[in-house]
Design a protein around this motif. Structure first.
Motif, PDB file in Angstrom:
ATOM      1  N   SER A 149      -1.032  21.512  -5.393  1.00 50.47           N
ATOM      2  CA  SER A 149       0.394  21.260  -5.558  1.00 50.47           C
ATOM      3  C   SER A 149       0.624  20.178  -6.599  1.00 50.47           C
ATOM      4  N   LEU A 150       1.270  20.551  -7.704  1.00 49.88           N
ATOM      5  CA  LEU A 150       1.560  19.564  -8.746  1.00 49.88           C
ATOM      6  C   LEU A 150       2.561  18.517  -8.254  1.00 49.88           C
ATOM      7  N   THR A 151       3.596  18.959  -7.540  1.00 47.50           N
ATOM      8  CA  THR A 151       4.610  18.005  -7.082  1.00 47.50           C
ATOM      9  C   THR A 151       4.012  16.980  -6.141  1.00 47.50           C
ATOM     10  N   LEU A 152       3.066  17.397  -5.281  1.00 46.91           N
ATOM     11  CA  LEU A 152       2.409  16.459  -4.379  1.00 46.91           C
ATOM     12  C   LEU A 152       1.570  15.463  -5.168  1.00 46.91           C
ATOM     13  N   ALA A 153       0.845  15.973  -6.180  1.00 46.94           N
ATOM     14  CA  ALA A 153       0.013  15.096  -7.010  1.00 46.94           C
ATOM     15  C   ALA A 153       0.862  14.086  -7.771  1.00 46.94           C
ATOM     16  N   VAL A 154       2.000  14.536  -8.287  1.00 50.74           N
ATOM     17  CA  VAL A 154       2.893  13.642  -9.023  1.00 50.74           C
ATOM     18  C   VAL A 154       3.426  12.548  -8.105  1.00 50.74           C
ATOM     19  N   ARG A 155       3.870  12.927  -6.911  1.00 51.83           N
ATOM     20  CA  ARG A 155       4.411  11.923  -5.981  1.00 51.83           C
ATOM     21  C   ARG A 155       3.336  10.929  -5.557  1.00 51.83           C
ATOM     22  N   LYS A 156       2.097  11.407  -5.341  1.00 46.10           N
ATOM     23  CA  LYS A 156       1.014  10.484  -4.976  1.00 46.10           C
ATOM     24  C   LYS A 156       0.707   9.517  -6.121  1.00 46.10           C
ATOM     25  N   SER A 157       0.772  10.013  -7.360  1.00 45.50           N
ATOM     26  CA  SER A 157       0.552   9.141  -8.524  1.00 45.50           C
ATOM     27  C   SER A 157       1.638   8.072  -8.605  1.00 45.50           C
ATOM     28  N   VAL A 197       3.334   6.907  -6.099  1.00 41.48           N
ATOM     29  CA  VAL A 197       3.129   5.966  -4.982  1.00 41.48           C
ATOM     30  C   VAL A 197       2.103   4.906  -5.367  1.00 41.48           C
ATOM     31  N   GLU A 198       1.061   5.280  -6.108  1.00 42.20           N
ATOM     32  CA  GLU A 198       0.040   4.291  -6.486  1.00 42.20           C
ATOM     33  C   GLU A 198       0.614   3.197  -7.380  1.00 42.20           C
ATOM     34  N   GLY A 199       1.642   3.520  -8.131  1.00 43.30           N
ATOM     35  CA  GLY A 199       2.271   2.501  -8.967  1.00 43.30           C
ATOM     36  C   GLY A 199       3.414   1.785  -8.289  1.00 43.30           C
ATOM     37  N   PHE A 200       4.074   2.458  -7.329  1.00 41.34           N
ATOM     38  CA  PHE A 200       5.312   1.912  -6.766  1.00 41.34           C
ATOM     39  C   PHE A 200       5.256   1.703  -5.249  1.00 41.34           C
ATOM     40  N   PHE A 201       4.045   1.589  -4.660  1.00 37.41           N
ATOM     41  CA  PHE A 201       3.995   1.484  -3.201  1.00 37.41           C
ATOM     42  C   PHE A 201       4.680   0.223  -2.685  1.00 37.41           C
ATOM     43  N   MET A 202       4.781  -0.795  -3.553  1.00 42.67           N
ATOM     44  CA  MET A 202       5.499  -2.008  -3.131  1.00 42.67           C
ATOM     45  C   MET A 202       7.009  -1.818  -3.213  1.00 42.67           C
ATOM     46  N   GLN A 203       7.429  -0.809  -3.949  1.00 43.97           N
ATOM     47  CA  GLN A 203       8.853  -0.522  -4.096  1.00 43.97           C
ATOM     48  C   GLN A 203       9.200   0.724  -3.298  1.00 43.97           C
ATOM     49  N   THR A 204       9.035   0.603  -1.989  1.00 39.60           N
ATOM     50  CA  THR A 204       9.353   1.678  -1.060  1.00 39.60           C
ATOM     51  C   THR A 204      10.259   1.111   0.030  1.00 39.60           C
ATOM     52  N   ALA A 205      10.913   2.017   0.740  1.00 37.30           N
ATOM     53  CA  ALA A 205      11.837   1.585   1.798  1.00 37.30           C
ATOM     54  C   ALA A 205      11.860   2.644   2.894  1.00 37.30           C
ATOM     55  N   VAL A 208      15.212   7.416  -7.112  1.00 41.71           N
ATOM     56  CA  VAL A 208      14.636   7.459  -5.770  1.00 41.71           C
ATOM     57  C   VAL A 208      13.960   8.809  -5.539  1.00 41.71           C
ATOM     58  N   THR A 209      12.794   8.780  -4.872  1.00 42.94           N
ATOM     59  CA  THR A 209      12.076  10.007  -4.513  1.00 42.94           C
ATOM     60  C   THR A 209      11.568   9.900  -3.081  1.00 42.94           C
ATOM     61  N   ALA A 210      11.663  10.995  -2.357  1.00 41.67           N
ATOM     62  CA  ALA A 210      11.161  11.024  -0.980  1.00 41.67           C
ATOM     63  C   ALA A 210       9.633  11.031  -0.985  1.00 41.67           C
ATOM     64  N   VAL A 211       9.027  10.231  -0.101  1.00 42.47           N
ATOM     65  CA  VAL A 211       7.567  10.201   0.040  1.00 42.47           C
ATOM     66  C   VAL A 211       7.213  10.311   1.515  1.00 42.47           C
ATOM     67  N   ALA A 212       5.984  10.755   1.785  1.00 46.01           N
ATOM     68  CA  ALA A 212       5.506  10.866   3.165  1.00 46.01           C
ATOM     69  C   ALA A 212       4.749   9.606   3.540  1.00 46.01           C
ATOM     70  N   PRO A 213       4.803   9.175   4.798  1.00 46.39           N
ATOM     71  CA  PRO A 213       4.125   7.936   5.188  1.00 46.39           C
ATOM     72  C   PRO A 213       2.619   7.973   4.965  1.00 46.39           C
ATOM     73  N   GLU A 214       1.990   9.177   5.100  1.00 45.19           N
ATOM     74  CA  GLU A 214       0.537   9.240   4.884  1.00 45.19           C
ATOM     75  C   GLU A 214       0.161   8.936   3.436  1.00 45.19           C
ATOM     76  N   MET A 215       1.069   9.233   2.479  1.00 48.98           N
ATOM     77  CA  MET A 215       0.809   8.862   1.082  1.00 48.98           C
ATOM     78  C   MET A 215       0.698   7.345   0.943  1.00 48.98           C
ATOM     79  N   LEU A 216       1.550   6.627   1.661  1.00 48.67           N
ATOM     80  CA  LEU A 216       1.571   5.171   1.572  1.00 48.67           C
ATOM     81  C   LEU A 216       0.304   4.574   2.177  1.00 48.67           C
ATOM     82  N   ILE A 217      -0.124   5.105   3.325  1.00 51.13           N
ATOM     83  CA  ILE A 217      -1.348   4.598   3.961  1.00 51.13           C
ATOM     84  C   ILE A 217      -2.551   4.862   3.063  1.00 51.13           C
TER      85      ILE A 217
END
Length: 693
Positions: free
Chosen positions: A586-594, A596-604, A653-662
């Motif tokens: 899944s490209l969209t999943l890969a993009v969102r995970k990428s 998250v690696e740059g913006f995990f501190m900027q999540t809510a 803003v983009t929706a992310v899953a909690p497992e991506m953050l962990i």
């Protein structure tokens, strides 16, 4: 009459120019740069140049630069310092031996427009002997000897050439604006001047704080260029105004009815105020048809920005309603009246809350003088200040608050580390930022993996420093190289690096909103930007596509150019070779995970009541920006930035899953160690088994 010899820097043999500084070309003379005879237009412009206040002091300016490594030139708006002084130095031979003259500007628009004007004055083609260099756009060649550039681009050149060996003179123009890059260049140049006796640095400004610059540059000599082309009569308000926008519109109306011919320039703070004022003026004078009302702000499409430059038709008057982009960056002929409410918008970053606020603030005295000077370019003018004389003298600061004292310093720190500056605390800043701001920036870079425990650049940090984008974005790009989605992430970053492409004209906002909805992704803004970029690239007629979907063609083409240049950096750094297959195909999943690696501190995460979000870093209450494509409220979101207007909003803003953050940052998001609210911790606990699988 005996001719004086021209001034040269010590040890300099000859120069590119064949004429002494005070010699004026005559019809039939050949250009010293191209070898071709000067054109008729050249001599028409030369007559105007000779009337500029700077012209009379051209030999003094060259002599000052020759006799001192660092010097300061103060000149009012309209004196001609930006266009003329670099030409004087060029004629004096400072571009010989394969070296060029660099002239920095705080804004991209200024570098482009001034370079174009100087090329006309020198009778050469823009991009040849005279060119400009701005972020993601290089209009120079091997022949370029006079290079106008943003201060940020000179700073990036210093990364590969710390001694600035390509330049004989560095002119730091509009130094009173005190941008981040200008303040860093101050410190770097002071160090380079010690090591290079042949290098010259000239600081030019319209500021009232000449002594402050002289003191910083070790008692550098000072040359003042007196006056401007024409006098400007200044009027102050007798009492403070309650609503400066309403008062400004009334003042423009009175000028139009009671004053003689001449265009009006009104300064306001932002797009919304400008469009409101334009609508009121058009409503009042639209039926008469003798007033052209033209807005001017940075996000306005280029074809609409260009409308402010041509003269008004016979029997009409132009009213240009602009932000402070018209204060120093652009010169508009025909302005006779200036209306100055005394305010502008500036961004202020709070290092404790990590929130950037866009605040309406009083301008400085230096800015007030710049604004007034806009009225004296082509004939005597008038400036109407909508504040009292007492407020001007006692309440306005001398100069604009330096950007380095009100910005996120993460980009500054990684730039200085790349430049080899070890002791950040004792770097020679003109006004040092607070230690807390510096420590917070280092902390953030450490979390991103850019610096190690000893605050040294890591391999990731070295890669990040090469990209002329925010550290969060460059970290996401590096992550994308390992996830097989680098092209998609490049497109998103390019779209985030240009003025917002989605246009919403006041005459048809609903049609624009409907046209934009076709790009909406249910996952949020980043993937919506990606979809917009891809559809634009595949359109048969990009111009028609932009018109149909209310997009800025200039922003979209600029995004394509930026993506192309970032791709070149990725290839140079070998990041594209690291690509693997996308996660789960899944490209969209890969993009969102990428991301998250740059913006995990900027999540809510959404609070229990569902009304607003809580940021994970500072536990601040925030809301999704009304302009976001994300119309529902997912449990967790990632955002590019927070801005404060009437409330604190998350933008992009983009929706992310909690497992991506962990997965991306277990020390932040593991349910056993995180310090979030109960519902956030439970959300992470539910996601933990999915991470382990």
């Amino acid at each position: 009459m005996e001719k004086r010899r021209r001034s040269r820097s010590p040890g300099r043999k000859g120069g590119a120019g064949k004429k002494a500084v005070h010699e004026v070309p005559r019809p039939g003379d050949k250009s010293s740069l191209t070898g071709q005879p000067y054109s008729k237009r050249f001599f028409e412009i030369l007559e105007k140049r000779a009337k500029l206040p700077c012209w009379a002091l051209r030999e003094e300016a060259v002599r000052m630069v020759a006799e001192s490594q660092s010097s300061v030139l103060i000149g009012e708006t309209g004196s001609g310092k930006t266009t003329q002084v670099p030409q004087f130095l060029l004629e004096a031979g400072y571009a010989s031996g394969g070296k060029a003259i660099a002239v920095t500007q705080p804004r991209r628009v200024a570098a482009m427009s001034v370079a174009s004007r100087v090329a006309q004055e020198m009778d050469v083609e823009l991009g040849q002997e005279v060119g400009y260099l701005i972020r993601f756009e290089d209009v120079t060649s091997d022949k370029t000897v006079l290079k106008y550039m943003t201060d940020g681009m000179l700073l990036r050149e210093c990364m590969s050439d710390p001694m600035m060996s390509n330049y004989s003179v560095v002119v730091l123009d509009e130094a009173h604006e005190r941008t981040l890059s200008t303040d860093i260049l101050f410190g770097l140049l002071k160090e380079v001047l010690v090591k290079r006796s042949d290098l010259r640095c000239l600081v030019m400004s319209a500021t009232l704080e000449a002594e402050k610059f002289q003191e910083y540059w070790d008692s550098a000599p000072l040359l003042r260029v007196p006056g401007r082309m024409f006098s400007v009569e200044t009027f102050f308000s007798l009492k403070p105004q309650k609503d400066y926008v309403e008062t400004a519109v009334e003042t423009c109306s009175l000028i139009h009815v009671n004053e003689g011919p001449g265009d009006i320039l009104l300064f306001l703070c932002g797009e919304e105020e400008i469009e409101t004022a334009c609508a009121q003026l058009e409503h009042e004078f639209g039926e008469r048809g003798d007033l052209m009302v033209l807005p001017l702000y940075s996000s306005l499409p280029m074809q609409q920005q260009r409308r402010v430059f041509p003269p008004a038709p016979e029997g009409k008057r132009k009213v240009i309603v602009a932000t402070n982009i018209a204060e120093t960056s652009l010169t508009i002929d025909g302005i006779v009246y200036v209306v100055d409410p005394g305010f502008f918008k500036q961004s202020v970053y709070n290092p404790r809350t990590h929130v950037e606020s866009l605040l309406v603030s009083p301008i400085s005295k230096a800015s007030a003088m710049q604004r007034a000077g806009r009225a004296g370019r082509t004939r005597p003018g008038k400036c109407f200040r909508l504040y009292t004389k007492d407020a001007f003298e006692t309440e306005l600061p001398e100069s604009t608050h330096p950007e380095i004292l009100r910005s996120n310093l993460s980009s500054v720190v990684i730039t200085l580390k790349k430049l080899g500056v070890e002791d950040l605390v004792h770097f020679d800043f003109m006004e040092p930022p607070s230690p807390e701001s510096m420590m917070r920036a280092l902390e953030m870079l450490h979390f991103l993996g850019a610096v190690d425990d000893e605050c040294e650049l890591t391999e990731i940090g070295t890669h990040m420093a090469e990209f002329p984008v925010d550290p969060h974005l460059s970290r996401s790009l590096i992550a994308a190289g390992c996830r097989g989605c680098i092209e998609e992430t490049l497109a998103i970053i390019a779209m985030l690096s240009v003025p917002p492409p989605f246009q919403r004209p006041r005459w048809n906002p609903k049609a624009a909103d409907k046209a934009h909805r076709v790009f909406a992704s249910g996952l949020g803004d980043h993937l919506s930007l990606l979809g917009t970029f891809c559809r634009f690239g595949s359109a048969e007629s990009q111009k028609d596509f932009c018109q149909e979907h209310y997009l800025s063609e200039r922003s979209m083409k600029q995004a394509e150019n930026i993506a192309r240049q970032l791709r070149g950096i990725c290839q140079k750094r070998g990041l594209t070779r690291k690509a693997a297959a996308p996660d789960g195909g899944s490209l969209t999943l890969a993009v969102r995970k990428s991301l998250v690696e740059g913006f995990f501190m900027q999540t809510a995460y959404i609070e229990s009541g569902g009304k607003h979000y809580i940021t994970v870093r500072d536990q601040q209450a925030v809301n999704i920006h009304p302009a976001s494509f994300l119309q529902h409220k997912p449990e967790w979101v990632l955002y590019n930035e927070t801005v404060v207007t009437d409330r604190c909003y998350m933008r992009n803003v983009t929706a992310v899953a909690p497992e991506m953050l962990i997965e991306a940052a277990p020390r932040w998001f593991h349910p056993d160690t995180c310090k979030f609210a109960e519902q956030a911790r439970k959300s992470l606990e539910r996601a933990l088994p999915r991470v382990k699988k």
